[in-house]
Each structure stands twice: as structure tokens, then as C-alpha cells.
Motif scaffolding. Structure first.
Motif, mmCIF file in Angstrom:
data_model
loop_
_atom_site.group_PDB
_atom_site.id
_atom_site.type_symbol
_atom_site.label_atom_id
_atom_site.label_comp_id
_atom_site.label_asym_id
_atom_site.label_seq_id
_atom_site.Cartn_x
_atom_site.Cartn_y
_atom_site.Cartn_z
ATOM 1 N N UNK A 683 0.808 -1.210 0.000
ATOM 2 C CA UNK A 683 0.000 0.000 0.000
ATOM 3 C C UNK A 683 0.836 1.253 0.000
ATOM 4 N N UNK A 684 0.904 1.880 1.171
ATOM 5 C CA UNK A 684 1.660 3.123 1.331
ATOM 6 C C UNK A 684 2.885 2.924 2.224
ATOM 7 N N UNK A 685 3.332 1.699 2.397
ATOM 8 C CA UNK A 685 4.467 1.397 3.262
ATOM 9 C C UNK A 685 5.532 0.625 2.501
ATOM 10 N N UNK A 686 6.765 0.933 2.821
ATOM 11 C CA UNK A 686 7.917 0.242 2.241
ATOM 12 C C UNK A 686 8.715 -0.370 3.377
ATOM 13 N N UNK A 687 9.047 -1.629 3.244
ATOM 14 C CA UNK A 687 9.955 -2.267 4.187
ATOM 15 C C UNK A 687 11.295 -2.435 3.489
ATOM 16 N N UNK A 688 12.308 -1.861 4.086
ATOM 17 C CA UNK A 688 13.609 -1.809 3.423
ATOM 18 C C UNK A 688 14.711 -2.026 4.449
ATOM 19 N N UNK A 689 15.616 -2.925 4.147
ATOM 20 C CA UNK A 689 16.776 -3.113 5.006
ATOM 21 C C UNK A 689 17.788 -2.007 4.739
ATOM 22 N N UNK A 690 18.201 -1.331 5.801
ATOM 23 C CA UNK A 690 19.228 -0.296 5.705
ATOM 24 C C UNK A 690 20.498 -0.854 6.325
ATOM 25 N N UNK A 691 21.510 -1.212 5.523
ATOM 26 C CA UNK A 691 22.739 -1.768 6.082
ATOM 27 C C UNK A 691 23.434 -0.757 7.000
ATOM 28 N N UNK A 692 24.326 -1.230 7.860
ATOM 29 C CA UNK A 692 25.089 -0.288 8.691
ATOM 30 C C UNK A 692 25.822 0.737 7.818
ATOM 31 N N UNK A 693 25.907 1.958 8.317
ATOM 32 C CA UNK A 693 26.608 3.037 7.604
ATOM 33 C C UNK A 693 26.251 3.013 6.118
ATOM 34 N N UNK A 694 25.024 3.381 5.801
ATOM 35 C CA UNK A 694 24.592 3.256 4.407
ATOM 36 C C UNK A 694 23.726 4.420 3.977
ATOM 37 N N UNK A 695 23.654 4.595 2.666
ATOM 38 C CA UNK A 695 22.780 5.565 2.006
ATOM 39 C C UNK A 695 21.894 4.776 1.054
ATOM 40 N N UNK A 696 20.576 4.869 1.229
ATOM 41 C CA UNK A 696 19.630 4.153 0.377
ATOM 42 C C UNK A 696 18.711 5.157 -0.302
ATOM 43 N N UNK A 697 18.616 5.063 -1.613
ATOM 44 C CA UNK A 697 17.723 5.924 -2.381
ATOM 45 C C UNK A 697 16.526 5.092 -2.822
#
Length: 712
Positions: A683-697
Motif C-alpha cells: 500500500x503506502x508502506x515500504x519495508x527496506x533493510x538499511x545496512x550499517x553506515x549506508x545511504x539508500x535511495x
């Protein structure tokens, strides 16, 4: 800081809930009419006769002279505001508190939460089902987070207020957050690490982002020449210490000053700089000298050992050039400026601007977007002491700004002019003369009403414009570098403690509650402070961060600090910002720029309008949309060096997500951003793994367009 704000918001919500005790807007129900007592299990106490667990009062109507339960003089529009640092992540069932008020004077309570300065959650008025009899004249209030915080986002502030004025105080106590009955969300079991809840708000008005916040500096060194074009930056600034002494008539001469033995040397002609910017689609910020002297040739130097005797150091390439210090380490008194320089008057600068405009006319377009009035005048008496040994005063700074600014304006009436190119924190408050004599004494400032330098400067420019009708200044230009030791530079410290400090120090750009961890030891909140001073003294001016850099660009802490700064510039209505100078290729700071300017290698970029965001501890979120309202790009940062964040990113008020792609760069990356297929999107939610010390676009298209854009 964020935690404090979230708690303050929570307090405000609690207050609002109490005020809403009656749907009819009347007095809150009396204890005798409330439901039986409801057991309350507090997971974190906020106020129980005193503040607990790092909660603090940041504004309010509490009678602080009486300890114990909070006695509140509630009136419409004024709140009891409590905040916690760091901010509060979602994870409670309700906001709980007890309230006591006489039946005659009870006010319709109202509570809301907030995050930061702009993201406000729904206001809630406690309904009868949220109230129960707590005995001894107290009413227990339990406001579920399903109403206070329906998107389950982080918050840092609670507001408690009233929709009516009371003649007697409303007494509140035992304010806290209750234990959750269970986390009402499911995270993919394959995603390991701490939970992190982030939110972008599509319901709020979107604010334009100036594309010039992604600017860099001119740096004529071979190993960076190609890099500056690969960044897909938007502007380049001709600036720095050497530009203070640039002779445009010679075209290729400036003086290196104290940075390198006070030598006149050959440099790139300004015309080449303008042509390069034009060829690569960069807008130009051009520094014009107003120190009064520029290099007369490419060979002279200010402290020849043949005349001044042995020097502390000499240039290995020009052994006759000393560094201006004797063998004893004491400064050598300089000779006449004419040894290296010729005079640079306002007319000299005006001729330069006219030459540029004549060149523009032949080429059919404007080549200079902003003229910057010199560089870091407060350090002239150190950097350029061979031609300007005396510290700059309040009056000299103003007089030179008026004289040289008027010359630029006369030569180019459509120009945008920026000043005063302040070097840092101290110059916002004191002149160079004050600093030389001692800021405790501050004789120059005291002679000018003891008003800090920058507000005084802006007010006087405003008054002069009103008096003469000549418009001098469009943009307020200040520089920003972290002031803690061992932060700045390619060799900035990268041990765990220093790396964490580097990232935290970015909070001095925007966070009202953060005390800078350096000699400053004060709350800087640079961008809000500048906006406030401008509004009070010279309304309508924009903000330029003429130089900035958080150091250690080859380390992830430097890259994350760079990304954090770029995001904050867009959120805080900065007109232009110029990184000093160009991040080396394939470094974390290089990819921080690419996150906003070319994350997919095909020109994918942060979009034109900023959306409000909230983020959990050790993370940041910046969100943008385009004019159509169907395209959204967000940049999520994991600031933890060793812990993965299992992020759930809510797009509050957005249409359902149609497509999503993630591009991830982390400390483990070898070749820049790596595209990932959608992991989980609902729907209106994203589940995203953010690795340590990271930049995610996150590059997202929505099924329907958004609305609401705030014009610049």
C-alpha cells in the motif's frame, strides 16, 4: 534533539486529549461520571511531580514555583510543551496522565504530538471512553496512539493545551507512555536488525528545493578535474582565499597569501572557468575582490629573504620566498602592498562585471548567477596581512559592502549579490577587531550597541537601501565547517568516537536543541538562526552556504555527514550551497552527492519539492516529489556503523505505491549504488533493510498524483 522534540510533541498531544474530554466542548467529565479505574502500566514516565527519563519542558504554562503535580494556567493557543532527546520511536499503546480540575473551571483539553519544527500529528480531544475515575478527585486519561499517532511514526514533542480559558489551574500528573499490547505490524522475518520507523508526509505542503544547494567549488587540480563533472552538481563557485587577490585584467594572476608564502602565481583565467561551467550546465558563483589590492604579476612575493632576512620556512620551489615569519617564529612586519599588488577599486570591479556582461551579450546568455563580495573578510588580517594587516571592523565591512556592492549593481542591475562570506560562528557575532582584542571586551561590538555583527550588518544594509533606493544584497553568505578538533580535512579523524561526532555535528545546521560539541559549546541551529535574523533585519534575503565540508570524505562518516547536510539544505530553504571543494572520485562523499544528483548513473536525482519527514534514532530520511505529484524520491541514511536497521517507511497520505526501486550504497560497497528489486511494499508502506553506515535511495511512482505545493 529529535528525541526531545518528539517528547514535547507527545506532551502536547496529551494536553489536547485532556481538553477534548467533552465532545460538546464543555467541561471535562467529573470523576463521579467516569468509567471505573483502568489499570495503567507505564513503560516510561514523563512527569510525576518532576520530569523523568530525560524529558524536559521547552515551553509552557506550568507554575514552576510549586513542586509536585503540574499546575497549568491553560488558555487557547498556549501549550504545555514537553520534549525528549533523543526522540521517541513508536512502540507505546497510549499516552497516559491524570488530570484534576474543578467542575466549574475544567477546560476542554486537547493533545497533539510533533516531530521537529514542522511535522505535526493529529489533535485529539479525549472522549468519555478515554477517561476513568482515578479517585481523590483525579481523572485518569488514556489516549491511544491509534489516534495520536496513526502512522506509527517517531515523535519528539507533546503539546497539551485547552480550547478555553480557565480561571483556576488545571492540575496534571503521572504523565507517561504505557506498555504496548503488542506491536501492530509484521516485519519480514528475513530482515534482521533493529526496527526503524520512518515517515514522509504527502499530506503537507511541498516546499521548493533550490537546485543550487548541490554546488561545489572550482578546484584546478588534474586529479579532480574529471570528478567534478561526474558528480552532476548544479553550480560551481569561484572562491577561496586566492580569489581575494585575483586580477581579472591580467586574467591569470592571483596571490596565494598565507596559504602558500604570499606569492603571486599563475591561475586559470576566469573566462575558462565561465566557459567550463557553460559547457557542463553549471551555474556560476563568482567572487569579486573588495580588499583593495590584487596581484600585479605572476612572479612577485611579499617576504623575500633577501630583504627580510632568514625565514622560518621558505618555498622549496622559490627559495627566496619566505613565509612571513622570522626564525624566532614571530610575524615579520610587511612592506608596502605595492611589492606584489595594484589597487583594486570599486570601479576596477565594475569594469570586470561590465566585461562579463558584454561577453554574455555576444554569447546570448547570462554566465554569472551570483556575485559574491570577497571571501572571509574577518581573516584578512591573518591570511592577507601583507596587504591588510589591520583587523576588519563593523564599519569597514559595511563601507566596503556598500561601495563594491553598488559598483556591481550599477554594472549589472539584474545581478544577484551575496555577502559577507563570513568564515564561521564567531564572525556572526564579532568583528575581526573584537576577536583580536578579545571577545569578552568586544570594543567594536560595544561601540555598535553591543549588537551581534551579522544582524547589525543586515539592518544597516536594509536602512541604506531604504535611504538611497540602491539594492545591494540579495543573499546572506556564510561558511560552515565543524569546529570540533580533528574533524575537517581529508585526514580528519575516523576512529569510532570521532566518526560519530562528525555525524552528530551536522545537527548544528538545523537542530535547536543540539549543543555543538566543540569550543563553541552552544546551540548553533545555523539555518533557522539565519532565517530569523533575516526576517528581523532584512526580510526577503536568501541564504548561501558559500563553503562547507565535514571532513574525512573517504570515510563513511564523512559521506553520511555530506548526505545529511545536502538533505538539510533542501529542507531548510537554502538558496545555494557550495561544497569545498570537490570530493574525490568513488569516495563516500562522492556517492553522497550522487544520491541526490545521479543515483542510478542515468541522471536519476532528488526531485524539486521537499516533503516533511520523521525518522527513528540513528537514521535520517529526506523525501522529495516532482510537480506532477506521481514521482517520489527519498534518501534514507543509517547512521549506525554496526547495526542493520529493519526500516518501515510510511508514505503518509500518499496514493498507493505503483512501483519502487532501491539503490543502496554502504561501507561494504565497492562500485557505488547497487539497484535492488522491491523487497516488500504494501500500500503506502515500504519495508527496506538499511545496512550499517549506508545511504539508500528509494525511487517511487504512485498510483495517483499528490497535491499541495508551497510556492517559493
Amino acid at each position: 534533539m529529535r528525541a526531545v522534540r518528539r517528547w514535547l510533541l507527545l506532551s502536547a498531544l496529551v494536553v489536547s486529549a485532556c481538553h477534548r474530554g467533552s465532545d460538546s466542548g464543555g467541561a471535562a467529565p467529573s470523576a463521579s461520571t467516569n468509567a471505573p479505574p483502568v489499570p495503567v502500566r507505564i513503560r516510561e514516565m514523563i512527569y510525576d511531580g518532576q520530569f523523568e527519563n530525560e524529558w524536559a519542558e521547552t515551553a509552557g504554562v506550568r507554575d514552576a514555583t510549586h513542586p509536585g503535580p503540574a499546575s497549568l494556567a491553560l488558555v487557547p493557543g498556549k501549550f504545555w510543551v514537553v520534549t525528549k532527546r533523543p526522540h521517541v520511536a513508536y512502540g507505546s499503546a497510549s499516552l497516559a496522565f491524570r488530570v484534576r480540575a474543578s467542575q466549574a473551571d475544567a477546560a476542554p483539553l486537547e493533545v497533539h504530538l510533533q516531530f521537529g519544527e514542522t511535522t505535526r500529528f493529529p489533535s485529539v480531544r479525549p472522549s468519555p471512553k478515554m477517561l476513568s475515575d482515578a479517585g481523590d478527585g483525579w481523572t485518569q486519561v488514556l489516549i491511544p496512539f491509534s489516534e495520536l499517532n496513526p502512522n506509527q511514526a517517531p515523535f519528539d514533542t507533546i503539546f497539551l493545551g485547552s480550547r478555553a480559558t480557565t480561571t483556576a489551574p488545571t492540575v496534571v500528573d503521572q504523565v507517561g507512555l504505557t506498555e504496548p499490547k503488542g506491536i501492530a505490524r509484521v516485519i519480514d522475518t528475513a530482515v534482521q536488525g533493529s526496527m526503524a520507523f520512518l515517515q514522509a508526509d504527502c499530506r503537507a505542503d511541498a516546499k521548493p528545493i533550490s537546485p543550487l544547494v548541490y554546488g561545489i567549488a572550482f578546484y584546478a587540480i588534474t586529479n579532480k578535474e574529471d570528478t567534478q563533472w561526474k558528480l552532476n552538481a548544479t553550480g560551481r563557485r569561484w572562491g577561496g582565499n586566492t580569489t581575494t587577490r585575483y586580477n581579472w585584467e591580467l586574467g591569470n594572476a592571483w596571490n596565494t597569501a598565507n596559504d602558500w608564502f604570499f606569492e603571486n602565481v599563475e591561475t586559470t583565467p576566469y573566462t575558462q572557468f565561465l566557459d567550463e561551467n557553460d559547457a557542463h550546465g553549471f551555474q556560476t558563483a563568482l567572487t569579486v575582490p573588495m580588499i583593495g589590492w590584487v596581484a600585479k604579476d605572476t612572479t612577485s612575493f611579499s617576504f623575500p629573504v633577501s630583504e627580510f632576512g632568514p625565514a622560518q620556512k621558505t618555498d622549496q620551489y622559490r627559495p627566496g620566498a619566505g613565509n612571513g615569519m622570522g626564525k624566532d617564529g614571530k610575524p615579520i612586519k610587511p612592506g608596502p602592498p605595492t611589492r606584489t599588488s595594484v589597487q583594486s577599486t570599486p570601479e576596477f570591479v565594475a569594469r570586470w562585471v561590465r566585461a562579463i556582461r558584454e561577453r554574455d551579450a555576444k554569447q546570448g546568455h547570462r554566465s554569472v548567477d551570483v556575485y559574491m563580495l570577497d571571501n572571509e573578510t574577518a581573516v584578512w588580517s591573518f591570511i592577507h596581512r601583507d596587504v591588510h594587516p589591520e583587523p576588519v571592523t563593523y564599519d569597514e565591512l559595511l563601507e566596503r559592502t556598500l561601495a563594491y556592492g553598488a559598483a556591481v549593481r550599477a554594472a549589472d542591475p539584474q545581478a544577484r549579490i551575496a555577502g559577507p562570506a563570513a568564515w564561521g560562528w564567531n564572525e556572526l557575532f564579532f568583528s575581526a577587531k573584537d576577536s583580536a582584542i578579545g571577545q569578552m571586551l568586544r570594543p567594536d561590538r560595544r561601540a555598535h550597541g553591543d549588537v551581534p555583527l551579522l544582524p547589525w550588518y543586515l539592518k544597516r544594509l536594509h536602512d541604506e537601501e531604504q535611504r538611497t533606493g540602491t539594492h545591494i544584497l540579495d543573499l546572506v553568505d556564510v561558511h560552515y565547517y565543524p569546529q570540533a578538533e580533528h574533524m575537517y580535512g581529508d585526514d580528519g579523524a575516523i576512529d569510532p568516537k570521532s566518526a560519530a561526532l562528525r555525524i552528530r555535528s551536522t545537527r548544528s545546521l538545523w537542530d535547536y536543541t543540539y549543543t555543538d560539541e566543540s569550543y563553541v559549546n552552544d546551540k548553533i541551529y545555523l539555518l533557522p538562526r539565519l532565517h530569523k535574523w533575516i526576517d528581523e533585519n532584512f526580510p526577503g534575503r536568501g541564504i548561501v552556504i558559500g563553503e562547507w565540508n565535514f571532513g574525512a570524505e573517504a570515510h563513511m562518516s564523512g559521506g553520511l555527514a555530506t548526505a545529511e547536510a545536502l538533505g538539510r539544505f533542501g529542507q531548510n530553504d537554502v538558496t545555494a550551497a557550495y561544497y569545498w571543494n570537490v570530493p574525490k572520485a568513488d569516495t563516500p562523499s562522492f556517492y553522497a552527492f550522487r544520491a541526490f544528483r545521479n543515483f542510478d548513473g542515468k541522471g536519476g536525482h532528488f526531485l524539486e519539492y521537499s516533503l516533511p519527514t520523521v525518522a527513528a534514532d540513528s537514521t535520517s530520511l529526506f523525501a522529495s516529489r516532482d510537480a506532477s505529484g506521481k514521482h517520489l524520491v527519498a534518501v534514507a541514511l543509517n547512521l549506525s556503523p554496526d547495526e542493520t536497521a529493519a526500516a518501515e517507511i510510511a508514505l503518509a497520505g500518499c496514493a498507493p505505491i505503483a512501483t519502487r526501486t532501491a539503490y543502496v550504497y554502504s561501507q561494504a560497497s565497492k562500485t557505488g549504488f547497487v539497484a535492488e528489486s522491491p523487497v516488500v511494499t504494501e500500500g503506502r508502506r515500504i519495508r527496506q533493510t538499511l545496512p550499517p553506515y549506508s545511504i539508500t535511495v528509494l525511487d517511487v511512482t504512485l498510483s495517483q498524483p499528490m497535491t499541495s505545493i508551497t510556492p517559493r
